[in-house]
Motif scaffolding. Structure first.
Motif: not given
Length: 188
Positions: A113-137
């Motif tokens: 859930x994107x909040x002020x202060x987590x925009x870059x992390x939630x929209x960019x950083x974690x998306x890439x990390x979750x995908x690289x480790x194979x989380x399906x959704x």
């Protein structure tokens, strides 16, 4: 005279999985570890917490006996350098409830859930990390200025280890995967 800000030493030193695992639950609350470095998570609003809880409850009910949905605990993405993320909602295999740490292979869906202060992390950083480790959704909930949440759904392409965009819902979710779930977040 202006006060000088001094950051604690632990914010500048990489920590290992063994060190982190020795910390108390209180020490681990409100932080994530990225590439061995502690990052402090921004405080969340009541609306943010309510969205996460309502969605977790709906997913838990819809998931059946093989999956659990919960909020706010670590998922160990890698041991070296240590990377722990704390998604707002995690759907994980029910038979791993007592295993710690939770690993990517235990998880089918993470939601931020994107909040002020987590925009870059939630929209960019974690998306890439979750995908690289194979989380399906991966689902990202934006808190729109209208007050009606916008839910972006992503599905992992296993060949590229990247997410491709799926459906987008405004307010009410009617998802078919990873399992059928309907929940109205617009009334929050």
């Amino acid at each position: 005279m202006a006060a000088e800000m001094v950051t604690p030493a632990w914010m500048h030193t990489q920590i290992s999985a063994e060190e982190y695992d020795s910390w108390s639950e209180e020490q681990c609350a409100g932080i994530e570890i990225a590439d061995g470095l502690v990052t402090v998570s921004p405080n969340t609003s009541k609306r943010h917490n309510r969205l996460a809880r309502i969605l977790a409850n709906a997913l838990d009910s819809a998931a059946g006996p093989d999956w659990n949905a919960d909020t706010d605990f670590d998922v160990r993405l890698q041991d070296v350098p240590l990377t722990n993320r704390r998604p707002d909602v995690i759907v994980y295999r029910a038979d791993t409830i007592d295993l710690t740490p939770t690993r990517p292979e235990h998880v089918i869906l993470v939601v931020e859930v994107v909040s002020p202060g987590s925009e870059t992390t939630d929209r960019i950083a974690t998306v890439d990390q979750y995908a690289r480790v194979g989380i399906p959704f991966y689902w990202r909930i934006e808190q729109a200025s209208t007050g009606v949440p916008i839910v972006h759904m992503y599905v992992l392409d296993p060949a590229t280890r990247a997410y491709r965009e799926g459906e987008v819902f405004t307010g009410a979710i009617k998802a078919a995967a990873p399992f059928s779930v309907t929940v109205d977040l617009g009334a929050v």
